[in-house]
Design an enzyme around this catalytic site. Structure first.
Site, PDB file in Angstrom:
ATOM      1  N   LYS A   1     107.955  -5.193 -33.369  1.00  0.00           N
ATOM      2  CA  LYS A   1     107.102  -4.007 -33.333  1.00  0.00           C
ATOM      3  C   LYS A   1     107.582  -2.968 -34.353  1.00  0.00           C
ATOM      4  O   LYS A   1     108.703  -3.085 -34.873  1.00  0.00           O
ATOM      5  CB  LYS A   1     107.089  -3.423 -31.920  1.00  0.00           C
ATOM      6  CG  LYS A   1     108.453  -2.967 -31.442  1.00  0.00           C
ATOM      7  CD  LYS A   1     108.459  -2.726 -29.933  1.00  0.00           C
ATOM      8  CE  LYS A   1     109.834  -2.247 -29.489  1.00  0.00           C
ATOM      9  NZ  LYS A   1     109.957  -2.182 -28.024  1.00  0.00           N
TER      10      LYS A   1
ATOM     11  N   ARG B   1     107.613   3.074 -16.703  1.00  0.00           N
ATOM     12  CA  ARG B   1     106.909   3.229 -17.968  1.00  0.00           C
ATOM     13  C   ARG B   1     105.704   2.296 -17.844  1.00  0.00           C
ATOM     14  O   ARG B   1     104.739   2.653 -17.206  1.00  0.00           O
ATOM     15  CB  ARG B   1     107.841   2.867 -19.134  1.00  0.00           C
ATOM     16  CG  ARG B   1     107.263   3.187 -20.493  1.00  0.00           C
ATOM     17  CD  ARG B   1     108.244   2.910 -21.629  1.00  0.00           C
ATOM     18  NE  ARG B   1     108.605   1.506 -21.773  1.00  0.00           N
ATOM     19  CZ  ARG B   1     109.278   1.002 -22.814  1.00  0.00           C
ATOM     20  NH1 ARG B   1     109.660   1.787 -23.795  1.00  0.00           N
ATOM     21  NH2 ARG B   1     109.582  -0.277 -22.878  1.00  0.00           N
TER      22      ARG B   1
ATOM     23  N   TYR C   1     119.802  25.818 -47.639  1.00  0.00           N
ATOM     24  CA  TYR C   1     119.044  26.792 -46.834  1.00  0.00           C
ATOM     25  C   TYR C   1     119.908  27.500 -45.812  1.00  0.00           C
ATOM     26  O   TYR C   1     120.776  26.889 -45.188  1.00  0.00           O
ATOM     27  CB  TYR C   1     117.930  26.072 -46.064  1.00  0.00           C
ATOM     28  CG  TYR C   1     116.708  25.720 -46.884  1.00  0.00           C
ATOM     29  CD1 TYR C   1     115.971  26.699 -47.554  1.00  0.00           C
ATOM     30  CD2 TYR C   1     116.275  24.401 -46.941  1.00  0.00           C
ATOM     31  CE1 TYR C   1     114.837  26.362 -48.280  1.00  0.00           C
ATOM     32  CE2 TYR C   1     115.138  24.051 -47.660  1.00  0.00           C
ATOM     33  CZ  TYR C   1     114.423  25.037 -48.328  1.00  0.00           C
ATOM     34  OH  TYR C   1     113.313  24.700 -49.024  1.00  0.00           O
TER      35      TYR C   1
ATOM     36  N   MET D   1     113.776  18.715 -47.160  1.00  0.00           N
ATOM     37  CA  MET D   1     112.694  17.735 -47.047  1.00  0.00           C
ATOM     38  C   MET D   1     112.891  16.544 -47.985  1.00  0.00           C
ATOM     39  O   MET D   1     112.728  15.393 -47.583  1.00  0.00           O
ATOM     40  CB  MET D   1     111.345  18.402 -47.335  1.00  0.00           C
ATOM     41  CG  MET D   1     110.169  17.469 -47.121  1.00  0.00           C
ATOM     42  SD  MET D   1     108.592  18.214 -47.549  1.00  0.00           S
ATOM     43  CE  MET D   1     108.403  19.431 -46.265  1.00  0.00           C
TER      44      MET D   1
END
Ligand SMILES: *Cc1c(COP(=O)(O)O)cnc(C)c1O
Length: 388
Positions: free
Chosen positions: A48, A145, A267, A326
């Protein structure tokens, strides 16, 4: 679109900002290893999420050639893709079947995993129209689940009035705490699942994903469902990981810069340098799945590795400096020899020198999430031992 010549693809890989190498031989060996560890049970292969980020086409084919014949995918789309690479395999679709998708199941010979009363009712209606077709039953033994309620499933097994065309080929359940071998929940779920398995005598049973395989033969039943172990990740916490690394991620150094002690990096001025430093600016960031939570300071998510993430370059590990952004990450390479790193070199973000699970720990998550979060901006190449 015109075909891209092979050598052009090689060029693209050689100059990519972020490049992934998938070792298909290691993946095949990992599957064979899980097969041996599964004892008398067959080992399936869970592919998956694009085979945990390695690419379902190539991974599916490699696992099929290694001998896997029972595959698990999450969605019908994944199943349709996989079918092209695993022609004779049984492909189970974990999300089950929904109205409107029946034809794709039948045309691609996919087996739905039925995991709720609602799906079961729909499935019975489908069978009334189309006739006999295999399915799997997912039974809940404590996960809360997916899964049909246990007593319901057991009652159904004995229900003589159930339609003859209802023909499960597999009953399965999933362990909640498989990664923690000291948890008593494993035994409890095992006892519950034994009752289910006994009710469906003659039908294959499956309880264990990777972690459960390591719990021993009681947990193997007829079929195991390894995923993460095939891709080299850690399945069991606190145990040395015996699997071969499969995926290597490398990011290119765009710039090396010298910065004076006392200056701040990235940053938020989150890191102040305490010595004159050399920094490598590298072209991968959180948009590529190199998670910001590995930033060296200023992100309160992470506890187990407070100093933040590391990369590997020029023979040693180097720390992330300041916040990950990013598109870019900064590594502190001050401890490397002066000329060890140049623009154009590659930092290993994870792979055989920097375990993906160590990256995950630094990011406050698990290897699974790192592998499946690599984003879209990379070049991927596949190697086999023949290439080495
Ligand atoms: C994802 C998944 C697996 C594989 O789990 P790993 O921990 O990656 O081995 C097996 N079974 C089910 C139901 C799953 O959802």
């Amino acid at each position: 679109m015109t075909d891209i010549p092979d050598d052009y693809e090689d060029d693209r890989f050689a100059s990519a900002g972020l490049r992934l190498t998938v070792d298909l031989t290691a993946m095949a060996e990992n599957w064979k290893d899980m097969c041996r560890r599964s004892g008398k049970a067959r080992a399936g292969a869970v592919v998956k999420a694009d085979a945990y980020g390695t690419g379902i086409e190539d991974a599916g084919e490699a696992l099929y050639l290694a001998g896997a014949r029972d595959f698990f995918v999450a969605t019908v789309d994944e199943g349709v893709t996989l079918r092209l690479y695993a022609p004779e395999a049984r492909i189970f679709v974990l999300a089950g079947i929904w109205p409107g998708t029946e034809r794709r199941f039948f045309e691609n010979d996919l087996v739905p995993v039925i995991s709720s009363e609602e799906q079961l009712a729909f499935w019975m209606a489908v069978l009334a129209d189309y006739g006999d077709y295999p399915c799997a039953l997912h039974v809940d033994t404590g996960f809360n689940r997916l899964g049909i309620e246990m007593n319901e499933a057991i009652a159904m097994a004995d229900d003589v009035s159930r339609p003859a065309s209802f023909s499960p080929v597999l009953v399965m359940s999933h362990l909640v705490c498989g990664d923690d071998h000291s948890s008593p929940t494993n035994r409890q779920q095992l006892e519950s699942f034994r009752r289910v398995s006994a009710a469906y005598e003659g039908i294959d049973s499956s309880l264990s994903a990777s972690a459960g395989v390591f719990l021993g033969s009681d947990y193997h039943f007829d079929l195991t469902r390894p995923g993460i172990s095939l891709y080299g990740g850690e399945a069991v916490s606190g145990m040395a990981n015996p699997m071969r690394p499969v995926l290597t991620a490398e990011a290119r150094v765009i710039q090396v810069r010298t910065v004076n002690a006392g200056e701040f990096v990235s940053y938020g001025r989150a890191l102040q340098l305490t010595r004159n430093s050399r920094l490598a600016i590298v072209s991968a960031g959180y948009a590529d799945g190199y998670m910001r939570s590995q930033s060296s300071r200023g992100v309160p998510l992470r506890q187990s590795v407070p100093q933040g993430g590391q990369g590997f370059i020029a023979g040693r590990k180097v720390p992330v400096a300041g916040r990950i952004t990013m598109d870019l990450t900064i590594f502190d390479i001050t401890d490397l020899p002066e000329n060890a790193v140049h623009g154009g070199d590659y930092v290993e973000l994870f792979g055989s020198n920097m375990a993906v699970d160590d990256v995950a720990r630094a990011a406050g998550t698990i290897g699974y999430e790192i592998l499946t979060s690599m984003g879209l901006r990379h070049e991927r190449r596949y190697i086999t031992e023949d290439d080495a």
